[in-house]
Design a protein around this motif. Structure first.
Motif, PDB file in Angstrom:
ATOM      1  N   GLN A  65       0.833  -1.206   0.000  1.00  0.00           N
ATOM      2  CA  GLN A  65       0.000   0.000   0.000  1.00  0.00           C
ATOM      3  C   GLN A  65       0.867   1.256   0.000  1.00  0.00           C
ATOM      4  O   GLN A  65       0.588   2.205  -0.735  1.00  0.00           O
ATOM      5  CB  GLN A  65      -0.930   0.013   1.218  1.00  0.00           C
ATOM      6  N   LEU A  66       1.902   1.267   0.819  1.00  0.00           N
ATOM      7  CA  LEU A  66       2.787   2.423   0.883  1.00  0.00           C
ATOM      8  C   LEU A  66       3.483   2.657  -0.458  1.00  0.00           C
ATOM      9  O   LEU A  66       3.659   3.801  -0.880  1.00  0.00           O
ATOM     10  CB  LEU A  66       3.826   2.247   1.998  1.00  0.00           C
ATOM     11  N   VAL A  90       2.328   1.907  -3.424  1.00  0.00           N
ATOM     12  CA  VAL A  90       1.350   2.436  -4.374  1.00  0.00           C
ATOM     13  C   VAL A  90       1.037   3.908  -4.073  1.00  0.00           C
ATOM     14  O   VAL A  90       0.890   4.718  -4.983  1.00  0.00           O
ATOM     15  CB  VAL A  90       0.056   1.587  -4.344  1.00  0.00           C
ATOM     16  N   GLU A  91       0.971   4.243  -2.807  1.00  0.00           N
ATOM     17  CA  GLU A  91       0.559   5.587  -2.396  1.00  0.00           C
ATOM     18  C   GLU A  91       1.686   6.615  -2.387  1.00  0.00           C
ATOM     19  O   GLU A  91       1.421   7.810  -2.278  1.00  0.00           O
ATOM     20  CB  GLU A  91      -0.051   5.525  -0.993  1.00  0.00           C
ATOM     21  N   ASN A  92       2.937   6.168  -2.476  1.00  0.00           N
ATOM     22  CA  ASN A  92       4.069   7.085  -2.358  1.00  0.00           C
ATOM     23  C   ASN A  92       5.007   6.950  -3.541  1.00  0.00           C
ATOM     24  O   ASN A  92       5.256   5.855  -4.035  1.00  0.00           O
ATOM     25  CB  ASN A  92       4.853   6.796  -1.069  1.00  0.00           C
ATOM     26  N   GLU A  93       5.540   8.071  -3.933  1.00  0.00           N
ATOM     27  CA  GLU A  93       6.520   8.095  -5.022  1.00  0.00           C
ATOM     28  C   GLU A  93       7.871   7.640  -4.477  1.00  0.00           C
ATOM     29  O   GLU A  93       8.351   8.152  -3.466  1.00  0.00           O
ATOM     30  CB  GLU A  93       6.630   9.523  -5.552  1.00  0.00           C
ATOM     31  N   HIS A 138       5.643   6.051   8.218  1.00  0.00           N
ATOM     32  CA  HIS A 138       5.572   4.726   7.604  1.00  0.00           C
ATOM     33  C   HIS A 138       6.088   3.666   8.570  1.00  0.00           C
ATOM     34  O   HIS A 138       5.479   2.601   8.711  1.00  0.00           O
ATOM     35  CB  HIS A 138       6.363   4.686   6.303  1.00  0.00           C
ATOM     36  N   LEU A 171      11.001   3.783   1.879  1.00  0.00           N
ATOM     37  CA  LEU A 171       9.712   4.045   2.522  1.00  0.00           C
ATOM     38  C   LEU A 171       9.835   4.080   4.044  1.00  0.00           C
ATOM     39  O   LEU A 171       9.221   4.923   4.705  1.00  0.00           O
ATOM     40  CB  LEU A 171       8.686   2.986   2.117  1.00  0.00           C
TER      41      LEU A 171
END
Length: 130
Positions: free
Chosen positions: A57-58, A60-63, A83, A77
């Motif tokens: 999830q992290l 997908v949600e973060n560049e 995180h 991350l």
């Protein structure tokens, strides 16, 4: 029942197993919550799965920058405190859920197959190895 040092549980190596182990070492109460072979097995199984989901999830949600040979996307991350805290909270939640599960309390018998299951497997293996 084998002692803790005699119990062999196949573990995921890198990196999720390392992350869960590090969190467990940093948060001494987790080891208190998962204090039996059955609980340890359940804890590690579900902690690995749920940490993997959180990390996915992290991602997908973060560049995250392209891999430069220095640092994996997971390391990148987890540099972010929020995180790390989310992953820690998830591992802690798993430990608390496992501790609350009455089916995992006490001895509960062997972790592996019983003698009848072993004999059925041996018979199956004999029939199919010829």
């Amino acid at each position: 029942m084998p002692g803790r040092e005699e119990l062999w549980i196949p573990l995921v190596d890198e990196p999720i197993g390392t992350i869960v182990t590090r969190i467990q070492e940093e948060d001494a109460e987790i080891s208190v919550l998962v204090d039996s072979p059955r609980r340890i097995l359940a804890f590690r199984t579900f902690a690995y799965i749920r940490v993997g989901i959180i990390l996915g999830q992290l991602l997908v949600e973060n560049e995250v920058a392209d891999y430069d040979g220095e640092e994996t996307w997971i390391e990148t991350l987890l540099k972010e405190p929020r995180h790390r805290e989310a992953v820690h909270a998830e591992v802690r939640a798993v430990a608390e859920e496992i501790a609350a599960d009455k089916d995992l309390s006490g001895d509960g018998g062997p972790l592996g197959p019983d003698d009848a299951a072993r004999e059925r497997f041996r018979e199956f293996a004999r029939k199919h190895s010829s």
